[in-house]
Motif scaffolding. Structure first.
Motif, PDB file in Angstrom:
ATOM      1  N   ARG A   1       0.822  -1.208   0.000  1.00 35.40           N
ATOM      2  CA  ARG A   1       0.000   0.000   0.000  1.00 35.40           C
ATOM      3  C   ARG A   1       0.858   1.261   0.000  1.00 35.40           C
ATOM      4  NH1 ARG A   1      -0.981  -1.055   5.696  1.00 35.40           N
ATOM      5  NH2 ARG A   1      -2.637  -2.484   5.127  1.00 35.40           N
TER       6      ARG A   1
ATOM      7  N   GLN B   1      -1.240  -7.417   7.719  1.00 37.29           N
ATOM      8  CA  GLN B   1      -1.746  -7.628   6.371  1.00 37.29           C
ATOM      9  C   GLN B   1      -0.737  -7.254   5.312  1.00 37.29           C
ATOM     10  OE1 GLN B   1      -5.313  -5.300   6.344  1.00 37.29           O
ATOM     11  NE2 GLN B   1      -6.592  -6.970   7.081  1.00 37.29           N
TER      12      GLN B   1
ATOM     13  N   PRO C   1      -3.271  -3.976  -3.220  1.00 39.58           N
ATOM     14  CA  PRO C   1      -4.167  -5.114  -3.417  1.00 39.58           C
ATOM     15  C   PRO C   1      -5.576  -4.809  -2.934  1.00 39.58           C
ATOM     16  CG  PRO C   1      -2.101  -5.816  -2.400  1.00 39.58           C
ATOM     17  CD  PRO C   1      -2.109  -4.325  -2.386  1.00 39.58           C
ATOM     18  N   ARG C   2      -6.559  -5.310  -3.655  1.00 40.37           N
ATOM     19  CA  ARG C   2      -7.948  -5.051  -3.308  1.00 40.37           C
ATOM     20  C   ARG C   2      -8.296  -5.614  -1.927  1.00 40.37           C
ATOM     21  NH1 ARG C   2     -12.606  -3.953  -6.151  1.00 40.37           N
ATOM     22  NH2 ARG C   2     -11.484  -4.048  -8.114  1.00 40.37           N
ATOM     23  N   HIS C   3      -7.761  -6.803  -1.583  1.00 41.19           N
ATOM     24  CA  HIS C   3      -8.100  -7.414  -0.301  1.00 41.19           C
ATOM     25  C   HIS C   3      -7.559  -6.617   0.878  1.00 41.19           C
ATOM     26  CE1 HIS C   3      -4.001  -8.806   0.537  1.00 41.19           C
ATOM     27  NE2 HIS C   3      -3.924  -9.120  -0.751  1.00 41.19           N
ATOM     28  N   ASP C   4      -6.666  -5.666   0.589  1.00 36.56           N
ATOM     29  CA  ASP C   4      -6.080  -4.834   1.637  1.00 36.56           C
ATOM     30  C   ASP C   4      -6.842  -3.511   1.765  1.00 36.56           C
ATOM     31  OD1 ASP C   4      -4.104  -4.257   3.593  1.00 36.56           O
ATOM     32  OD2 ASP C   4      -3.057  -2.971   2.172  1.00 36.56           O
ATOM     33  N   GLY C   5      -7.978  -3.422   1.108  1.00 33.98           N
ATOM     34  CA  GLY C   5      -8.695  -2.158   1.033  1.00 33.98           C
ATOM     35  C   GLY C   5      -9.130  -1.591   2.368  1.00 33.98           C
ATOM     36  N   HIS C   6      -9.389  -2.453   3.366  1.00 39.17           N
ATOM     37  CA  HIS C   6      -9.835  -1.941   4.671  1.00 39.17           C
ATOM     38  C   HIS C   6      -8.703  -1.915   5.679  1.00 39.17           C
ATOM     39  CE1 HIS C   6     -14.074  -1.947   3.493  1.00 39.17           C
ATOM     40  NE2 HIS C   6     -13.836  -3.095   2.907  1.00 39.17           N
TER      41      HIS C   6
ATOM     42  N   ARG D   1      -8.368   3.265   0.642  1.00 39.23           N
ATOM     43  CA  ARG D   1      -8.024   2.852  -0.726  1.00 39.23           C
ATOM     44  C   ARG D   1      -9.074   3.337  -1.719  1.00 39.23           C
ATOM     45  NH1 ARG D   1      -9.215  -1.339  -4.318  1.00 39.23           N
ATOM     46  NH2 ARG D   1      -7.434  -2.114  -5.562  1.00 39.23           N
ATOM     47  N   THR D   2     -10.341   3.144  -1.366  1.00 42.65           N
ATOM     48  CA  THR D   2     -11.421   3.555  -2.260  1.00 42.65           C
ATOM     49  C   THR D   2     -11.441   5.064  -2.449  1.00 42.65           C
ATOM     50  OG1 THR D   2     -12.756   1.665  -1.538  1.00 42.65           O
ATOM     51  CG2 THR D   2     -13.922   3.473  -2.610  1.00 42.65           C
TER      52      THR D   2
END
Length: 432
Positions: free
Chosen positions: A213, A411, A394-399, A278-279
Motif C-alpha cells: 500500500r 496484512q 491489493p484489493r483485499h487490503d482495502g480496509h 483505498r477507495t
C-alpha cells in the motif's frame, strides 16, 4: 470541536497555522524582492529558489528521521521555528541574488526538518483513530486556507507598507509559532529499531518499497504532483495570456482550486469513517486524471473559457484533497509506532521528489512548446500514476488502513517485523 478540546493539539495546530501563513507571506514578499533585485530575470530567480526548496525537502527529511529519536522533539521544533524567523528577518537586508539562494536554502532546510517532525508528533498526541482522521483533515484545511488567504493578506498589507515590512511580520509569526510549541507537551520520539544513522535514513524509504500500500502511495504522489503542477505553475500565464485576465483573475482561479480542496477536506472525515482509504484515494486519482484530461481538452480545442477553467481547476483541487488527506492515516496504519517518524519523513521526501519531476515539465515544456504539450505529458503521468496505484494496492487490503497499526502491519506482506516494538509484537501475536 472535540478535537480542539485537546490542549496540546490546539497549541500545535495554532503553531502550524501561524507558520503556514508566515511561509505564504514570505513567498509573496520573496517574489517582490526578486523583482526588485533581478527585474526581468525575477522568474528565473524564483524558479531557482523553488528548485532549491524541493531539493532541500528531498534530502533533509530522511536525515531528520535518522536523528530525531536522539533529540527532544519540542526543543527541536522550537529551534527550527527560531531559525526560520531569523532567516526571514535577514532577507530584506540582501543586496545580491546569491544572498537569496543562501538564505532560502537555510529557510527550506529548516522547513524540511520541521514538517515531517511535526506530522509525526500528531499521532502521538491524538491517539483516537476517528479524531486523528479529523486532525489530518484540519491540517489539510489549514494548508488550503493559507494558499487562499495569504495573497489576500499580503495585498492588504502592501496597501499600507512596503514589501520588506512583510518579512518583519513573517518573522514575528515564526517566533509566535515557537512559543506555542514551547507551551505544548510534545512527547519525544520512540527509540528507533535501527542503530546506524544511514539505516534510519533509509528505513522509511525501504518500508515504502516493501509494503504494497505504501508503494501505491508513491504512485498517488505522482498523480497529485502531475495535476497540481498544472495549477501551481501554469495558472499565471494561462490566465494572463490565454484568457486575457488580470492579476486578480489569477488569484480567483487559484481560489477555485483551493475551494475544491477546502470543501472536500471538510467533508472527508465522515466519509473516511465509513469508506476505506483505498477507495477514497483511488476515487481521487480518477478525479485528477479527469481533471488533467479536461485541462488538455480546454487548451487543445482552443475552447478555454473562464467558467470551464474554473470548473477544471476546482475538480483538480477536489481530487488532490481526496488523495492527500487520507495519506497520513494510511502511513500510521502501515508501520509500527516507533517507525512513524521515518515513514512521515520518507513520504515528505518522496512526495516532493514527485513535484521536482513535474515542476520542470509544467514550466519548461510549457514555456518552450506551449501548454498543450506540457499538460498532455502531465496528464499521461497522472494516468500512469493512477494505474500504478490501482495495481500496487491489493484489493483485499482495502480496509487495512482503517484497521489500526497492528492489523495493517500483519496484512502488509512487505512490512518489516524487525521494526516492531515489544508491545506491537505482542498485539500482533494476539491478533494472529
Amino acid at each position: 470541536m472535540r478535537l480542539f478540546a485537546l490542549r496540546d493539539y490546539r497549541l500545535l495546530f495554532g503553531a502550524q497555522v501561524i507558520a503556514l501563513f508566515g511561509t505564504g507571506l514570505t513567498t509573496v514578499a520573496l517574489g517582490l524582492l526578486a523583482y526588485d533585485l533581478a527585474g526581468p530575470r525575477a522568474g528565473l530567480v524564483l524558479g531557482t529558489a523553488l528548485t532549491l526548496k524541493m531539493v532541500m525537502y528531498v534530502v533533509i527529511a530522511p536525515l531528520t528521521a535518522a536523528y530525531i529519536d536522539r533529540l527532544p522533539r519540542r526543543t527541536f521544533l522550537v529551534l527550527l521555528d527560531v531559525i526560520r524567523g531569523l532567516v526571514v528577518l535577514a532577507l530584506p537586508l540582501v543586496s545580491e541574488v546569491w544572498h537569496i539562494y543562501v538564505l532560502i536554502g537555510l529557510l527550506q532546510a529548516a522547513s524540511a526538518a520541521f514538517t515531517p517532525t511535526f506530522q509525526a508528533v500528531i499521532p502521538d498526541i491524538v491517539t483516537d483513530e476517528s479524531a486523528y482522521t479529523r486532525a489530518l483533515s484540519a491540517s489539510q484545511v489549514a494548508s488550503t486556507m493559507e494558499s487562499l488567504l495569504s495573497p489576500v493578506l499580503a495585498a492588504v498589507a502592501l496597501a499600507f507598507m512596503s514589501f520588506d515590512r512583510l518579512f518583519l511580520g513573517t518573522s514575528a509569526g515564526f517566533l509566535l509559532s515557537a512559543l506555542l510549541v514551547l507551551s505544548a507537551r510534545v512527547p519525544n520520539a520512540r527509540p528507533s529499531a535501527h542503530t546506524k544513522a544511514w539505516d534510519k535514513a533509509a528505513a522509511g524509504i525501504r518500508t515504502f518499497l516493501t509494503t504494497p500500500r505504501l508503494r501505491s502511495i508513491m504512485a498517488f504522489n505522482l498523480v497529485v504532483a502531475a495535476a497540481g503542477s498544472i495549477v501551481v505553475v501554469s495558472t499565471v500565464n494561462y490566465v494572463r495570456d490565454e484568457l486575457g485576465g488580470s492579476q486578480s483573475g489569477v488569484a480567483w482561479m487559484l481560489a477555485a482550486s483551493g475551494t475544491g480542496t477546502l470543501v472536500t477536506a471538510l467533508a472527508l472525515p465522515r466519509v473516511l469513517d465509513r469508506v476505506a482509504a483505498r477507495t477514497v484515494m483511488l476515487t481521487g486519482a480518477a478525479v485528477l486524471v479527469g481533471g488533467t484530461a479536461g485541462a488538455v481538452t480546454l487548451i487543445a480545442a482552443g475552447a478555454g473559457t473562464w467558467a470551464g477553467t474554473a470548473v477544471t481547476w476546482t475538480v483538480i483541487g477536489m481530487g488532490m484533497a481526496l488523495i492527500i488527506t487520507p495519506t497520513g492515516k494510511v502511513l500510521r496504519a502501515s508501520v509500527a509506532r516507533n517507525a512513524i517518524p521515518e515513514a512521515f519523513a520518507a513520504q515528505f521526501s518522496l512526495s516532493h521528489l514527485a513535484w521536482l519531476i513535474t515542476y520542470p515539465i509544467a514550466g519548461g515544456l510549457g514555456t518552450r512548446y506551449g501548454f498543450a504539450l506540457a499538460w498532455s505529458v502531465l496528464a499521461a503521468l497522472a494516468g500512469a500514476g493512477a494505474i500504478g496505484a490501482l495495481l500496487l494496492w491489493p484489493r483485499h487490503d482495502g480496509h487495512g488502513a482503517a484497521a489500526g497499526p497492528a492489523t495493517a502491519v500483519r496484512q502488509a506482506p512487505g512490512a518489516d517485523r524487525a521494526t516492531l516494538s515489544e508491545q506491537d509484537r505482542s498485539t500482533l501475536t494476539r491478533a494472529a
